[in-house]
Design an enzyme around this catalytic site. Structure first.
Site, short mmCIF file in Angstrom:
data_model
loop_
_atom_site.label_atom_id
_atom_site.label_comp_id
_atom_site.label_asym_id
_atom_site.label_seq_id
_atom_site.Cartn_x
_atom_site.Cartn_y
_atom_site.Cartn_z
N ASP A 491 0.75 -0.82 0.13
CA ASP A 491 -0.49 0.03 -0.19
C ASP A 491 0.83 1.03 -0.03
OD1 ASP A 491 -2.83 1.35 0.15
OD2 ASP A 491 -2.05 1.44 2.21
N ASP A 856 -1.54 -0.69 5.75
CA ASP A 856 -1.62 0.10 7.39
C ASP A 856 -3.09 -0.69 7.79
OD1 ASP A 856 -3.83 0.31 5.98
OD2 ASP A 856 -3.04 2.61 5.94
#
Length: 1169
Positions: A491, A856
């Site tokens: 990400d 995350d």
């Protein structure tokens, strides 16, 4: 055999004749839909009693067989029957695993199904009711992996009970806001069951029974009985004690883990429920059912179910589910809309297990909130996560598959040894009872009982090392898998780049263009742009402190405005008319405002539609003092916001300006607004009503810095031939800039954009590859020629592909034949929704990549769980969002995890080889001694197995991982030609050495032949046994050195200090036993006393020669075997699809076809009548 089916949703059910099997696709919220075959059986009394008799007659062995093979138990005790009549079901899942499930029958009140389903045509159930009019209505159901499946007669199938509530619309949920009657709630509970995620914690006797019936321990019991019958009392008792301790530790760990998971999963609280009479009742959360109207107090609570928020706003901490600690604002579900699913309406759904920090605006007085229960128990989001831990899918990893095949190979070897022993013992006129016992003893030697435990040692050490460095693991088998990772997805925001953003400036629209960049939003004049920056957010106050998304907090901070929330219960302030307000944004006091700026009018937020990753936007409705000047503001990705604006308001330089900022790595958001009519009822507005015909305001430019660790980690992965890939929801040019900054794309490497357009009424779907960002980007002929001259297509210049979420969706739907090629070169995937991230991971796995994912946890949960190795960057010690959780807030944990995985995998290989060689050494010793009518002594077995082998196996795995990642990944196959060749050659050398010792012993002048009238241990002590025992002892020690290698995946042997010390001690002990045979230990071990020093030194020399030859052969095989195999086999096509594709693309000079429009291949439809 008749078949029936049950599909998702009430409308999706298709009736079919009732039969004995069906396919269940599972609920919509399950990421990968699971299919199960179900067969119905009915118990036959006489068969059951016959099986009981067989169990007694076989001394329980039939029960053991049924425990190992449940299908045999069903076939023996039951007869096949249609599903409606079945009391036992045989389930087979998509992985081929079989389960035996009992069908439960419960009496329920008539009409309960109608209550459970809501509005149902009465005729649909009439036949069933008339059929049983003289009997009570019964509910037939079974529970599998925590989920309840009910029999639905009109569908002819068992269906998940959640199917009764999956078709609810927004309007249905809002009708439930009035509450249910006590009778309706009771009927629903009979159908849906208790709302509890119940993790079974078995009693110690039950665990002991299951553990003892494990094939491993059954083999141990068989071995101990065998050893006792051979009078190996010391050895049998020691193994019994060790097995007992092993079982005790195993039971303690299993129960401890179950108890811990139960505490984490089980949540029982008191909740307030609204009844149809308007009264509110406090009930246990166990009694909740879908459709219950729950009143959430203003101080919040831990939510025990999935619920749709209908009134009020809630600030929720979802870290337990996602690992993301930033609180999320939840807003009420709109009144109008289609079918409701919690996944598609995450911003309006309160998930089970999450902590509601505060609730407001939903109840009379302005406090609390109202929600309706949507899912309960294992059907909730938390239940699904807990289920994935309790019932994990089988790991498709070659090492574990080959381990079972190798045990089978050892079993075949044991059979050969047994046959040889029978022949030799028969020739020596051994009594039949002793012949059978001693022949079976070979099986216990060749198949070491400690093998399964030994190969997990490396994983345990790796897990402990990872824990010390802040990486926590809830799935230890995945540590070995991480050693085979070939591609890692990342990400962007919060993973590769810093979580926080700094405001760089604001670009405000002025007429048909943009004004100059205003670096400080406080310098903006009073107007809609400043009001939008101050009010278009989901930030709330908790104990006076603003909480919310870091980006929005930074945005508000940059304006200087102050957030206030109403203090009265109703939320109505005379300052803003009669509107109920959610929050007030007030400008700075005049004395603190910049010179020349005078802003005094506050803005009140009255409606809020929060940001969604799927929608890529959020909006608010605001009013000014007195309740006038109603406006709606829209904020989100520039492309999305511009699509909702009137064309005239979007500046002509919009695309170029956005491209300029994005290409420099800035995070860009756009704002738009629309004034609302004074007569508009703001309280009833829906998102679709306001997010239309907006006027473009400008751009908010924010700088997102790359974390300092990111470039180094990405470079390390690339050097190790591990592909890094970025998957983000951000703009494609911003993502590309970050890819350059973190060295995912190097300066000399070319980037091409992939643009796919969906079909329209007038055109087909199309696909283009080009250099410029945007669908119409073109490359000049001269540029194209330059690229060709640089050798792009000859692979002298590497290139990458960048693609956004919209194009990715079109590729998957209309260009599946091009998708694998694009995945092979795709490095940047931008504007990807959470579902698309998961889809991408699975598509890469279909190319045979071992895929890692690091994020995350917030929008990456699906991808983290779908990946072979998912790493969540979270402060939590362990998160159910992914197998691995790292406390470090950067990606430096990724190479650490891969290094530990490689170290663990290589260690597991070494231990497997060592345990196999240990068995073969002892097998050789016993067979050779059987030939001369003797055997090893009881304590000799004990000395070799416990003092030598077990001690060495424990300390062998302590070696840590190498400090560098090597470009070549370690092998994962235990049945590779080099490994099998090494084992075969080592075994031959070991046998030759032991036979040589035997022959040398017999040739000595002082040799005394064995007593031919005695056999086995009765012949001890003797010269043959002593010679073979001495040299085999050295072989156990020296072979541990030969197999304990691991460069370049492990640190050199001398770093494992404990192992070196153990080697020195054991070598000294064996040397002492050979050279000084006069101690008490010698007498206990029943060793023959030999005073010939030259003979003793010859034994040590033979062991040393054996070691030198095995060592050099091992090195020769490691270095030359791959080359020799390639020369013999020739160049073979790889079994991995991505390697074959890479070779194909390398040899295809026309890929990718730049600036050519590609269309899907024409498909012809053939009808069959």
């Amino acid at each position: 055999m008749e078949r029936g089916s049950c599909s998702q949703g009430m409308s999706g059910l298709t009736s079919s004749p009732s039969g004995s099997s069906l396919t269940d696709p599972g609920p919509a919220h399950v990421p990968s839909v699971s299919h199960m075959d179900v067969q119905g059986f009915r118990r036959v009394c006489w068969r059951v009693w016959l099986c009981h008799l067989g169990t007694v007659c076989s001394l329980g062995m039939l029960l053991v067989l049924f425990n190992w093979r449940p299908r045999l138990a069903v076939l023996a005790k039951c007869t096949s029957c249609p599903l409606p009549m079945a009391d036992t079901l045989l389930l087979r899942d998509v992985h081929g695993q079989q389960f035996v499930i009992d069908v439960h029958v419960k009496e329920i009140e008539e009409g309960s199904f109608e209550y459970a389903e809501g509005e149902v045509d009465e005729n649909e159930w009439r036949d069933d009711v008339q059929l049983h009019k003289e009997e009570k209505t019964v509910l037939r159901y079974y529970v599998f992996e925590g989920m309840r499946y009910i029999w639905m007669p009109r569908k002819g199938a068992f269906c998940r009970v959640s199917i009764l509530s999956e078709g609810w619309t927004y309007a249905d949920l809002h009708r439930f806001q009035q509450g249910m009657s006590q009778a309706e709630q009771s009927s629903r509970r009979q159908i849906f069951g208790d709302n509890i995620i119940d993790v079974p914690v078995k009693s110690y006797p039950q665990l002991l029974f299951e553990e003892v019936l494990n094939p491993f321990y059954m083999f141990q019991v068989f071995s101990i009985i065998l050893w006792m019958s051979e009078r190996y009392y010391y050895y049998a008792v020691c193994i019994l004690i060790i097995s007992f301790l092993s079982i005790a530790v195993s039971l303690y760990e299993i129960r401890k883990q179950s108890t811990t998971l139960r505490r984490m999963a089980q949540l029982i609280v008191n909740v307030t429920v609204r009844r149809a009479t308007g009264e509110e009742e406090c009930v246990s959360s166990v009694d909740l059912v879908p459709g219950d109207c729950v009143v959430i107090p203003s101080e919040g609570l831990l939510l025990p179910c999935d619920a749709a928020l209908l009134a009020g706003e809630c600030m929720v901490n979802e870290s337990m589910l996602t690992g993301e600690s930033v609180p999320v604002m939840k807003t009420p579900l709109p009144f109008s809309g289609g079918a409701y699913t919690p996944e598609s309406q995450r911003r309006h759904t309160l998930f089970c297990g999450t902590h509601i920090i505060q609730a407001k605006g939903g109840c009379p007085g302005g406090k609390g909130a109202i929600a309706v229960v949507a899912r309960t128990g294992f059907f909730t989001a938390k239940g699904d996560l807990v289920s994935s831990i309790l019932y994990p899918q089988p790991l498709n990893f070659r090492f574990y598959k080959d381990a079972m095949k190798f045990l089978l190979f050892l079993g075949v070897l044991a059979l050969i040894g047994t046959i040889y022993s029978v022949v030799m013992l028969y020739k020596s006129n051994t009594p039949w009872a002793e012949l059978v016992i001693r022949s079976l003893d070979i099986v216990t030697i060749v198949v070491p009982p400690a093998l399964p435990a030994a190969i997990t040692t490396g994983t345990i050490y790796a897990q402990n090392r990872l824990k010390k460095k802040g990486v926590f693991c809830i799935s230890p088998p995945r540590i070995n898998i991480s050693g085979k990772i070939s591609l890692f997805c990342f990400d962007k925001t919060g993973t590769l780049t810093e979580e926080g953003l700094d405001v760089w400036g604001v670009k405000v629209v002025n007429g048909s263009g943009f004004d100059e960049l205003v670096p400080d939003p406080r310098l903006l004049p009073d107007g809609p742009m400043l009001s939008g920056l101050a009010s278009c957010h989901s930030v709330a106050l908790l104990e006076g402190q603003p909480i919310g998304d870091p980006l929005e907090l930074k945005m508000i901070e940059s304006t200087g405005w102050v957030l206030q929330e109403p203090t009265n219960e109703t939320g109505v302030s005379t300052e803003f008319g009669t509107h109920r307000i959610l929050a007030v944004m007030r400008p700075l006091a005049a004395e603190f405002q910049p010179e020349g700026i005078s802003i005094s009018q506050p803005v009140a937020i009255v409606r809020r539609f929060p940001f969604s990753s799927t929608l890529q936007r959020m909006s608010v409705v605001t009013v000014g003092p007195g309740g006038g000047s109603a406006c709606c503001f829209l904020k989100g990705s520039p492309e999305m916001v511009a699509s909702y604006c009137v064309k005239e308001s979007v500046p002509s330089q919009f695309t170029n300006t956005l491209r300029e900022f994005a290409s420099e790595g800035f995070r860009v958001l756009a704002l738009a607004y629309r004034e609302l009519d004074a007569q508009t009822d703001l309280s009833s507005l829906e998102r679709e009503d306001i997010e239309t015909e907006m006027r473009f305001l400008g751009l908010l430019v924010m700088k997102n810095q790359v974390k300092p660790e990111s470039p180094g980690v990405i470079s390390t992965l690339r050097q190790a031939q591990i592909r890094p890939v970025m998957v983000t929801g951000d703009n494609i040019l911003t993502a590309l800039n970050v890819a350059h900054a973190c060295r995912m794309v190097l300066p000399h490497e070319q980037v091409f954009f992939v643009h796919a357009s969906p079909p329209t009424v007038n055109s087909m779907a199309s696909l283009r590859f080009h250099q410029g960002e945007g669908g119409t980007g073109t490359v000049s002929t001269q540029e194209t020629m330059d690229i060709l001259e640089q050798g792009l297509y000859q692979n002298s210049l590497k290139y990458h592909l960048a693609i956004n979420g919209k194009s990715f969706a079109v590729l998957c739907d209309h260009f599946p034949e091009y998708l694998p090629k694009i995945l092979m070169r795709g490095t940047v995937y931008a504007r990807m929704s959470p579902d698309q991230k998961t889809q991408l991971v699975k598509a890469l796995q279909n190319l045979n990549y071992r895929v890692g994912m690091c994020g995350d946890g917030a929008n990456d949960c699906g991808a983290l769980r779908a990946a072979d190795v998912g790493v969540s960057l979270s402060e939590a010690e362990a998160s159910v969002a992914s197998p691995f959780t790292s406390k470090t807030d950067n990606i430096s944990c990724v190479p650490l995890l891969i290094r530990e995985g490689r170290c663990s995998l290589v260690t597991s290989f070494s231990l497997f080889k060592y345990m196999a060689l240990y068995s073969l050494i002892q097998f050789s010793s016993v067979v050779i001694l059987y030939t001369v009518k003797t055997n090893l002594a009881d304590l000799q077995f004990l000395f070799c197995d416990l003092f030598l082998v077990t001690l060495l196996a424990i300390v062998m795995g302590r070696g840590g991982p190498s400090d560098e990642l090597h470009p070549q990944r370690p092998p994962a196959s235990l049945l590779s030609v080099p490994l099998l060749c090494a084992l075969l050659i080592h075994t031959l050398l070991l046998i030759v050495t032991q036979v040589s010792v035997l022959l040398i012993t017999i040739s000595q002048e002082w040799y005394i032949p064995l007593n031919s009238t005695r056999t086995g241990p009765q012949n001890l002590p003797n010269m043959e046994d002593t010679g073979v025992f001495d040299v085999s002892g050295f072989q156990y020690i020296l072979m541990s050195i030969i197999v304990t290698k691991g460069y370049p995946y492990k640190k050199p042997l001398y770093y494992n200090v404990v192992f070196l010390l153990v080697l020195v001690v054991l070598f000294a002990v064996m040397t002492w036993l050979v050279l000084y045979p006069t101690s008490l230990i010698h007498r206990l071990l029943q060793l023959y006393k030999t005073d010939d020093l030259s003979y003793q030194l010859l034994l040590i020399s033979l062991a040393a020669l054996n070691f030198i030859m095995c060592y050099f052969l091992e090195e020769l095989i490691d270095r030359c075997a791959p080359t020799c195999l390639q020369a013999v086999r020739g160049k073979r096509e790889s079994k991995k699809q991505y390697k074959r594709l890479d070779a194909l693309l390398t040899g295809t000079p026309s890929w990718p076809p730049l600036d050519q429009t590609l269309y899907p291949p024409q498909c012809s439809v053939i009808g069959i009548s």
